[in-house]
Design a protein around this motif. Structure first.
Motif, PDB file in Angstrom:
ATOM      1  N   THR A  56      14.839  -5.812  53.215  1.00 58.26           N
ATOM      2  CA  THR A  56      14.260  -6.382  51.995  1.00 58.26           C
ATOM      3  C   THR A  56      15.278  -7.275  51.294  1.00 58.26           C
ATOM      4  N   LEU A  79       7.255  -6.678  53.525  1.00 57.75           N
ATOM      5  CA  LEU A  79       6.425  -7.827  53.180  1.00 57.75           C
ATOM      6  C   LEU A  79       4.931  -7.521  53.098  1.00 57.75           C
ATOM      7  N   CYS A  80       4.463  -6.593  53.929  1.00 63.65           N
ATOM      8  CA  CYS A  80       3.023  -6.318  54.013  1.00 63.65           C
ATOM      9  C   CYS A  80       2.640  -4.926  53.525  1.00 63.65           C
ATOM     10  N   GLY A  81       3.632  -4.065  53.293  1.00 66.62           N
ATOM     11  CA  GLY A  81       3.354  -2.730  52.788  1.00 66.62           C
ATOM     12  C   GLY A  81       2.833  -1.749  53.813  1.00 66.62           C
ATOM     13  N   ASP A  95       6.427 -14.516  45.832  1.00 66.52           N
ATOM     14  CA  ASP A  95       6.662 -13.141  45.388  1.00 66.52           C
ATOM     15  C   ASP A  95       7.093 -12.225  46.535  1.00 66.52           C
ATOM     16  N   ARG A  96       7.357 -12.811  47.697  1.00 68.45           N
ATOM     17  CA  ARG A  96       7.813 -12.107  48.906  1.00 68.45           C
ATOM     18  C   ARG A  96       6.780 -11.107  49.424  1.00 68.45           C
ATOM     19  N   THR A  97       5.505 -11.479  49.298  1.00 71.11           N
ATOM     20  CA  THR A  97       4.452 -10.816  50.044  1.00 71.11           C
ATOM     21  C   THR A  97       4.113 -11.746  51.187  1.00 71.11           C
TER      22      THR A  97
END
Length: 192
Positions: free
Chosen positions: A125, A152-154, A178-180
Protein backbone atom coordinates in the motif's frame (compact mmCIF):
# COMPACT_ATOMS: atom_id res chain seq x y z
CA UNK A 1 -12.66 9.95 -14.05
CA UNK A 2 -9.78 12.29 -14.79
CA UNK A 3 -6.47 11.61 -13.13
CA UNK A 4 -6.79 7.85 -13.58
CA UNK A 5 -3.79 5.92 -14.83
CA UNK A 6 -2.94 2.34 -15.76
CA UNK A 7 -0.84 0.09 -13.60
CA UNK A 8 0.43 -3.22 -14.94
CA UNK A 9 1.58 -5.84 -12.41
CA UNK A 10 3.78 -8.55 -13.93
CA UNK A 11 4.88 -11.61 -11.99
CA UNK A 12 8.51 -12.48 -12.69
CA UNK A 13 9.28 -15.45 -14.92
CA UNK A 14 9.90 -18.99 -13.72
CA UNK A 15 12.97 -19.12 -11.48
CA UNK A 16 15.59 -21.84 -11.72
CA UNK A 17 14.67 -22.89 -8.18
CA UNK A 18 10.99 -23.91 -8.13
CA UNK A 19 8.66 -25.71 -5.75
CA UNK A 20 9.94 -23.68 -2.79
CA UNK A 21 8.73 -20.94 -0.49
CA UNK A 22 10.64 -18.20 -2.30
CA UNK A 23 10.32 -14.98 -0.37
CA UNK A 24 13.68 -13.37 0.34
CA UNK A 25 15.43 -16.50 -0.99
CA UNK A 26 16.36 -15.56 -4.53
CA UNK A 27 16.93 -17.52 -7.71
CA UNK A 28 17.79 -16.48 -11.26
CA UNK A 29 15.00 -16.54 -13.82
CA UNK A 30 15.20 -19.22 -16.51
CA UNK A 31 15.71 -18.13 -20.13
CA UNK A 32 12.19 -19.36 -20.89
CA UNK A 33 10.79 -17.39 -17.94
CA UNK A 34 12.53 -14.25 -19.10
CA UNK A 35 11.27 -14.67 -22.67
CA UNK A 36 7.70 -15.23 -21.42
CA UNK A 37 7.74 -11.96 -19.46
CA UNK A 38 9.23 -9.94 -22.32
CA UNK A 39 6.63 -11.37 -24.72
CA UNK A 40 3.77 -10.77 -22.27
CA UNK A 41 4.35 -7.01 -22.12
CA UNK A 42 5.11 -6.42 -25.84
CA UNK A 43 1.66 -4.96 -26.63
CA UNK A 44 1.61 -2.67 -23.58
CA UNK A 45 2.47 1.01 -23.47
CA UNK A 46 4.05 2.25 -20.25
CA UNK A 47 6.39 5.05 -19.31
CA UNK A 48 7.98 3.65 -16.18
CA UNK A 49 9.23 0.29 -14.88
CA UNK A 50 9.53 -0.50 -11.18
CA UNK A 51 10.73 -3.82 -9.77
CA UNK A 52 11.46 -5.49 -6.47
CA UNK A 53 15.09 -5.71 -5.43
CA UNK A 54 15.23 -9.49 -5.90
CA UNK A 55 17.12 -10.73 -8.95
CA UNK A 56 14.18 -12.70 -10.29
CA UNK A 57 12.31 -9.41 -10.74
CA UNK A 58 15.28 -7.17 -11.51
CA UNK A 59 16.53 -9.31 -14.40
CA UNK A 60 13.09 -9.28 -16.04
CA UNK A 61 12.72 -5.52 -15.54
CA UNK A 62 16.20 -4.93 -16.98
CA UNK A 63 15.44 -7.03 -20.08
CA UNK A 64 12.15 -5.21 -20.68
CA UNK A 65 13.83 -1.86 -20.03
CA UNK A 66 16.58 -2.55 -22.58
CA UNK A 67 13.95 -3.23 -25.26
CA UNK A 68 12.05 -0.04 -24.38
CA UNK A 69 14.92 2.30 -23.63
CA UNK A 70 13.74 2.61 -20.02
CA UNK A 71 15.78 2.28 -16.84
CA UNK A 72 13.88 0.37 -14.14
CA UNK A 73 13.59 1.76 -10.62
CA UNK A 74 14.15 -0.72 -7.80
CA UNK A 75 11.79 -0.62 -4.81
CA UNK A 76 12.26 -3.29 -2.10
CA UNK A 77 8.66 -2.77 -0.95
CA UNK A 78 7.56 -4.81 -3.99
CA UNK A 79 9.31 -7.94 -2.60
CA UNK A 80 7.52 -11.20 -1.95
CA UNK A 81 6.28 -12.09 1.54
CA UNK A 82 9.18 -13.06 3.81
CA UNK A 83 8.60 -16.70 4.77
CA UNK A 84 11.04 -16.51 7.69
CA UNK A 85 12.34 -19.92 8.78
CA UNK A 86 10.45 -21.52 5.89
CA UNK A 87 12.08 -19.35 3.24
CA UNK A 88 13.69 -21.54 0.57
CA UNK A 89 12.05 -24.75 1.81
CA UNK A 90 9.74 -27.02 -0.15
CA UNK A 91 6.24 -27.38 1.32
CA UNK A 92 6.99 -31.05 2.03
CA UNK A 93 9.81 -29.95 4.36
CA UNK A 94 7.46 -27.81 6.52
CA UNK A 95 5.21 -29.13 9.27
CA UNK A 96 1.93 -29.76 7.42
CA UNK A 97 -0.30 -28.50 10.27
CA UNK A 98 1.69 -25.27 10.65
CA UNK A 99 1.65 -24.69 6.90
CA UNK A 100 -2.13 -25.23 6.80
CA UNK A 101 -2.63 -22.75 9.65
CA UNK A 102 -0.61 -20.22 7.64
CA UNK A 103 -2.67 -20.76 4.47
CA UNK A 104 -5.90 -20.49 6.51
CA UNK A 105 -4.81 -17.37 8.42
CA UNK A 106 -1.57 -15.80 7.11
CA UNK A 107 -1.93 -12.91 9.52
CA UNK A 108 -2.66 -14.88 12.66
CA UNK A 109 -0.28 -17.77 11.90
CA UNK A 110 2.67 -16.33 9.96
CA UNK A 111 5.74 -18.46 9.25
CA UNK A 112 8.11 -18.56 12.24
CA UNK A 113 10.35 -15.51 12.00
CA UNK A 114 8.42 -14.43 8.90
CA UNK A 115 6.18 -11.63 7.81
CA UNK A 116 2.48 -11.27 8.53
CA UNK A 117 0.10 -10.86 5.59
CA UNK A 118 -1.00 -7.45 6.95
CA UNK A 119 2.64 -6.29 6.93
CA UNK A 120 2.97 -7.25 3.27
CA UNK A 121 -0.27 -5.42 2.46
CA UNK A 122 0.93 -2.34 4.38
CA UNK A 123 4.25 -2.10 2.52
CA UNK A 124 2.58 -2.68 -0.86
CA UNK A 125 0.00 0.00 0.00
CA UNK A 126 2.86 2.39 0.81
CA UNK A 127 4.49 1.60 -2.54
CA UNK A 128 1.21 2.20 -4.36
CA UNK A 129 0.71 5.53 -2.58
CA UNK A 130 4.11 6.67 -3.86
CA UNK A 131 3.35 5.87 -7.52
CA UNK A 132 3.21 8.84 -9.84
CA UNK A 133 0.06 9.07 -12.00
CA UNK A 134 1.58 7.66 -15.15
CA UNK A 135 1.22 4.29 -16.83
CA UNK A 136 3.70 2.00 -15.12
CA UNK A 137 4.84 -1.62 -15.18
CA UNK A 138 5.69 -3.22 -11.84
CA UNK A 139 7.72 -6.45 -12.05
CA UNK A 140 7.03 -8.21 -8.79
CA UNK A 141 5.89 -11.44 -7.12
CA UNK A 142 2.65 -13.38 -6.70
CA UNK A 143 2.13 -12.43 -3.06
CA UNK A 144 2.84 -8.77 -3.74
CA UNK A 145 0.34 -8.79 -6.62
CA UNK A 146 -2.33 -10.28 -4.34
CA UNK A 147 -1.48 -7.69 -1.66
CA UNK A 148 -1.91 -4.93 -4.28
CA UNK A 149 -5.35 -6.30 -5.15
CA UNK A 150 -6.24 -6.33 -1.45
CA UNK A 151 -5.12 -2.71 -1.12
CA UNK A 152 -6.65 -1.38 -4.33
CA UNK A 153 -9.80 -3.49 -4.70
CA UNK A 154 -10.51 -4.61 -1.13
CA UNK A 155 -10.49 -8.33 -1.92
CA UNK A 156 -10.52 -10.78 0.98
CA UNK A 157 -8.24 -13.82 1.20
CA UNK A 158 -10.82 -16.12 -0.37
CA UNK A 159 -11.19 -13.88 -3.43
CA UNK A 160 -7.43 -13.40 -3.72
CA UNK A 161 -6.88 -17.15 -4.04
CA UNK A 162 -9.84 -17.68 -6.39
CA UNK A 163 -7.58 -17.29 -9.44
CA UNK A 164 -4.14 -18.53 -10.41
CA UNK A 165 -1.17 -16.19 -10.85
CA UNK A 166 1.45 -18.32 -12.59
CA UNK A 167 4.88 -17.04 -13.53
CA UNK A 168 4.63 -14.24 -16.15
CA UNK A 169 1.00 -13.50 -15.18
CA UNK A 170 -0.12 -9.94 -15.85
CA UNK A 171 -2.82 -7.91 -14.10
CA UNK A 172 -3.72 -4.51 -15.52
CA UNK A 173 -5.58 -2.02 -13.34
CA UNK A 174 -7.07 1.43 -13.81
CA UNK A 175 -6.06 3.42 -10.72
CA UNK A 176 -8.06 6.45 -9.61
CA UNK A 177 -6.62 9.36 -7.60
CA UNK A 178 -8.06 7.95 -4.35
CA UNK A 179 -6.02 4.76 -5.00
CA UNK A 180 -8.99 2.54 -5.69
CA UNK A 181 -8.87 0.44 -8.82
CA UNK A 182 -10.68 -1.55 -11.45
CA UNK A 183 -9.15 -4.64 -13.04
CA UNK A 184 -9.07 -4.06 -16.79
CA UNK A 185 -7.01 -7.10 -17.78
CA UNK A 186 -5.80 -10.46 -16.47
CA UNK A 187 -3.50 -12.64 -18.55
CA UNK A 188 -2.38 -15.97 -17.17
CA UNK A 189 -2.24 -18.12 -20.30
CA UNK A 190 1.16 -19.47 -21.40
CA UNK A 191 3.09 -17.07 -23.60
CA UNK A 192 4.75 -18.49 -26.68
Amino acid sequence: MSGAFLLHLLRHGAPELTGRMLGRTDSPVTAEGMAACVARVKPLNFKKIVCSDLMRSQAVADAIGRERGLTPTTDARWRELDFGDWDGLAAADIDAAALQRFWDDPDGAPPPGGERWSDLVARITDAIEDLTPETSLIVTHGGAMRAALKSLCGFGLRELWAFDLPYAALISLRIWPDRTAQIVGLQTDPVS
